[in-house]
Design an enzyme around this catalytic site. Structure first.
Site, PDB file in Angstrom:
ATOM      1  N   HIS A  30      46.007  73.814   0.209  1.00 28.75           N
ATOM      2  CA  HIS A  30      45.901  74.726  -0.937  1.00 28.75           C
ATOM      3  C   HIS A  30      47.271  75.225  -1.366  1.00 28.75           C
ATOM      4  O   HIS A  30      47.558  75.340  -2.565  1.00 28.75           O
ATOM      5  CB  HIS A  30      44.990  75.914  -0.608  1.00 28.75           C
ATOM      6  CG  HIS A  30      43.558  75.520  -0.426  1.00 28.75           C
ATOM      7  ND1 HIS A  30      42.531  76.424  -0.336  1.00 28.75           N
ATOM      8  CD2 HIS A  30      42.978  74.291  -0.328  1.00 28.75           C
ATOM      9  CE1 HIS A  30      41.386  75.781  -0.182  1.00 28.75           C
ATOM     10  NE2 HIS A  30      41.636  74.493  -0.167  1.00 28.75           N
ATOM     11  N   ASP A  52      38.038  67.492  -1.218  1.00 31.79           N
ATOM     12  CA  ASP A  52      38.710  68.795  -1.126  1.00 31.79           C
ATOM     13  C   ASP A  52      40.094  68.680  -1.759  1.00 31.79           C
ATOM     14  O   ASP A  52      40.337  67.787  -2.566  1.00 31.79           O
ATOM     15  CB  ASP A  52      38.742  69.302   0.332  1.00 31.79           C
ATOM     16  CG  ASP A  52      39.471  68.379   1.287  1.00 31.79           C
ATOM     17  OD1 ASP A  52      40.383  67.651   0.854  1.00 31.79           O
ATOM     18  OD2 ASP A  52      39.128  68.373   2.491  1.00 31.79           O
TER      19      ASP A  52
HETATM   20  C1  LHQ Z   1      45.307  56.594   9.601  1.00 33.00           C
HETATM   21  C2  LHQ Z   1      44.739  57.152   8.462  1.00 33.00           C
HETATM   22  C3  LHQ Z   1      44.384  58.511   8.463  1.00 33.00           C
HETATM   23  C4  LHQ Z   1      45.158  58.628  10.653  1.00 33.00           C
HETATM   24  C5  LHQ Z   1      45.134  55.079   8.066  1.00 33.00           C
HETATM   25  N1  LHQ Z   1      44.612  59.213   9.593  1.00 33.00           N
HETATM   26  N2  LHQ Z   1      45.503  57.337  10.701  1.00 33.00           N
HETATM   27  C6  LHQ Z   1      40.970  67.731   5.143  1.00 33.00           C
HETATM   28  C7  LHQ Z   1      40.867  68.714   6.134  1.00 33.00           C
HETATM   29  C8  LHQ Z   1      40.320  68.451   7.396  1.00 33.00           C
HETATM   30  C9  LHQ Z   1      39.734  67.418   7.879  1.00 33.00           C
HETATM   31  C10 LHQ Z   1      39.520  66.196   7.287  1.00 33.00           C
HETATM   32  O1  LHQ Z   1      39.922  65.849   6.047  1.00 33.00           O
HETATM   33  C11 LHQ Z   1      40.544  66.471   5.090  1.00 33.00           C
HETATM   34  C12 LHQ Z   1      40.823  65.742   3.902  1.00 33.00           C
HETATM   35  C13 LHQ Z   1      40.851  64.241   3.953  1.00 33.00           C
HETATM   36  O2  LHQ Z   1      41.824  63.685   3.559  1.00 33.00           O
HETATM   37  S1  LHQ Z   1      39.471  63.426   4.508  1.00 33.00           S
HETATM   38  C14 LHQ Z   1      39.860  61.728   4.252  1.00 33.00           C
HETATM   39  C15 LHQ Z   1      40.837  61.215   5.269  1.00 33.00           C
HETATM   40  N3  LHQ Z   1      41.196  59.853   4.996  1.00 33.00           N
HETATM   41  C16 LHQ Z   1      40.390  58.814   5.270  1.00 33.00           C
HETATM   42  O3  LHQ Z   1      39.272  58.945   5.686  1.00 33.00           O
HETATM   43  C17 LHQ Z   1      40.988  57.437   5.062  1.00 33.00           C
HETATM   44  C18 LHQ Z   1      41.137  56.750   6.393  1.00 33.00           C
HETATM   45  N4  LHQ Z   1      41.786  55.467   6.231  1.00 33.00           N
HETATM   46  C19 LHQ Z   1      41.154  54.372   5.778  1.00 33.00           C
HETATM   47  O4  LHQ Z   1      40.009  54.383   5.417  1.00 33.00           O
HETATM   48  C20 LHQ Z   1      41.962  53.112   5.724  1.00 33.00           C
HETATM   49  O5  LHQ Z   1      43.056  53.243   6.599  1.00 33.00           O
HETATM   50  C21 LHQ Z   1      42.472  52.777   4.310  1.00 33.00           C
HETATM   51  C22 LHQ Z   1      41.281  52.360   3.427  1.00 33.00           C
HETATM   52  C23 LHQ Z   1      43.209  53.971   3.676  1.00 33.00           C
HETATM   53  C24 LHQ Z   1      43.457  51.595   4.406  1.00 33.00           C
HETATM   54  O6  LHQ Z   1      42.837  50.539   5.086  1.00 33.00           O
HETATM   55  P1  LHQ Z   1      43.703  49.303   5.644  1.00 33.00           P
HETATM   56  O7  LHQ Z   1      44.573  48.790   4.555  1.00 33.00           O
HETATM   57  O8  LHQ Z   1      42.742  48.353   6.272  1.00 33.00           O
HETATM   58  O9  LHQ Z   1      44.699  49.946   6.741  1.00 33.00           O
HETATM   59  P2  LHQ Z   1      44.301  50.416   8.236  1.00 33.00           P
HETATM   60  O10 LHQ Z   1      42.987  51.068   8.256  1.00 33.00           O
HETATM   61  O11 LHQ Z   1      44.522  49.262   9.168  1.00 33.00           O
HETATM   62  O12 LHQ Z   1      45.434  51.551   8.493  1.00 33.00           O
HETATM   63  C25 LHQ Z   1      46.725  51.241   8.977  1.00 33.00           C
HETATM   64  C26 LHQ Z   1      47.025  52.206  10.091  1.00 33.00           C
HETATM   65  O13 LHQ Z   1      47.057  53.542   9.538  1.00 33.00           O
HETATM   66  C27 LHQ Z   1      45.963  52.206  11.167  1.00 33.00           C
HETATM   67  O14 LHQ Z   1      46.588  52.482  12.398  1.00 33.00           O
HETATM   68  P3  LHQ Z   1      46.803  51.287  13.482  1.00 33.00           P
HETATM   69  O15 LHQ Z   1      47.428  51.972  14.648  1.00 33.00           O
HETATM   70  O16 LHQ Z   1      45.448  50.706  13.745  1.00 33.00           O
HETATM   71  O17 LHQ Z   1      47.720  50.323  12.798  1.00 33.00           O
HETATM   72  C28 LHQ Z   1      45.101  53.395  10.785  1.00 33.00           C
HETATM   73  O18 LHQ Z   1      44.410  53.967  11.886  1.00 33.00           O
HETATM   74  C29 LHQ Z   1      46.138  54.357  10.257  1.00 33.00           C
HETATM   75  N5  LHQ Z   1      45.550  55.308   9.321  1.00 33.00           N
HETATM   76  N6  LHQ Z   1      44.629  56.192   7.521  1.00 33.00           N
HETATM   77  N7  LHQ Z   1      43.863  59.127   7.384  1.00 33.00           N
END
Ligand code: LHQ
Length: 261
Positions: free
Chosen positions: A88, A143
């Site tokens: 925020h 959010d």
């Molecule tokens: C990550 C993340 C991430 C940690 C990629 N965190 N490591 C507010 C207040 C309190 C609580 C919760 O939320 C909020 C607000 C929010 O923002 S909620 C939404 C949070 N974001 C997500 O849910 C997105 C999570 N990420 C994904 O779905 C995918 O990573 C996307 C679609 C963005 C990209 O997919 P890919 O191109 O397949 O990449 P990847 O998944 O392989 O990510 C690369 C690395 O980055 C990977 O780590 P690793 O060690 O396996 O290489 C992921 O774990 C890491 N990463 N986003 N948000």
């Protein structure tokens, strides 16, 4: 000030803030939220800065909240408090900062990263970028101002669709929906953004700042209130050096030299 999770650079009137946690697609942890807020404050205070650019290192702009901070959270942890203390402040800082902010959308934008991207004034995206709300995939609601920004920018039904499906909106569709101002080839993003930033930083930046204030406050005003408010702000702009210089340059048939004062 030394930053660890972002890069901060000022040159030729432009402050560039670069999110720098590429191994996590620039997910926001507490430190990065705090450092980004501090960088925006520094740019706000620095009279040499007349335009800002916010971008990310690597293949993404930001993947939103760093979920590892919430993996094993204790029962007492409050997401509401996390939002109030962090996002925020960042969103307010960006919207209240009376200098233009360009979001250089260099790739993936997800979750709270999208709220931050939408708090910028102009977005220029690379052609491989996409927007994804992501929240519903982890059982949350949008959010970081997204329930306010997104329906205003794309309309309610598109915003709601993005929220409930969490489907990716690719750059070309984002352009069609008005989420971004331009889509450019990925390899040309830095130079095209630099040209935009230079153009804005050389402009009548006092007027640009007042325009930002008028338009943002205008969302919540009646027409009568908006007319009164813009007349008040135009009084301020009308007393600026830039206004005198702009009119003189017009009649002298030359380019105006604006200073932002
Ligand atoms: C990550 C993340 C991430 C940690 C990629 N965190 N490591 C507010 C207040 C309190 C609580 C919760 O939320 C909020 C607000 C929010 O923002 S909620 C939404 C949070 N974001 C997500 O849910 C997105 C999570 N990420 C994904 O779905 C995918 O990573 C996307 C679609 C963005 C990209 O997919 P890919 O191109 O397949 O990449 P990847 O998944 O392989 O990510 C690369 C690395 O980055 C990977 O780590 P690793 O060690 O396996 O290489 C992921 O774990 C890491 N990463 N986003 N948000």
């Amino acid at each position: 000030m030394a930053y660890e999770t972002i890069l901060y650079h000022v040159a030729d009137g432009v402050a560039t803030i670069t999110l720098n946690r590429p191994d996590k697609i620039n997910a926001f942890n507490d430190q990065m939220i705090g450092e980004t807020i501090n960088a925006f404050k520094a740019a706000d205070r620095d009279s040499a800065v007349r335009c800002l650019v916010l971008t990310g290192v690597g293949r993404g702009f930001s993947s939103g909240q760093d979920l590892s901070e919430f993996l094993n959270r204790d029962e007492e942890a409050s997401i509401g408090e996390h939002l109030r203390r962090g996002y925020h402040q960042l969103i307010r800082q960006m919207v209240n900062l009376e200098k233009p902010i360009i979001g250089a959308i260099n790739g993936i934008v997800a979750g709270a990263g999208m709220g931050v991207a939408l708090a910028a004034d102009i977005r220029i995206a690379s052609d491989n970028a996409y927007f994804m709300l992501a929240f519903s995939r982890i059982g949350l609601i949008p959010d970081s101002g997204l329930n306010w920004f997104l329906p205003r920018i794309v309309g309610y039904s598109r915003a709601y669709e993005m929220a409930v499906t969490a489907d990716r909106v690719p750059a070309n569709q984002a352009l069609e929906w008005g989420l971004v101002n331009r889509v450019v080839p990925a390899e040309q993003l830095p130079e095209i953004v630099a040209a935009w930033a230079h153009r804005l930083a050389s402009g009548p930046t006092l007027a640009y700042g007042l325009t930002k204030r008028a338009m943002n406050r205008g969302w919540d005003m009646s027409l009568e209130e908006a007319l009164a408010y813009e007349a008040y702000l135009q009084e301020v702009a009308g007393r600026s050096e830039d206004n005198r210089e702009g009119i003189a340059a017009f009649f002298e048939k030359r380019e105006a030299r604006f200073t932002g004062s």
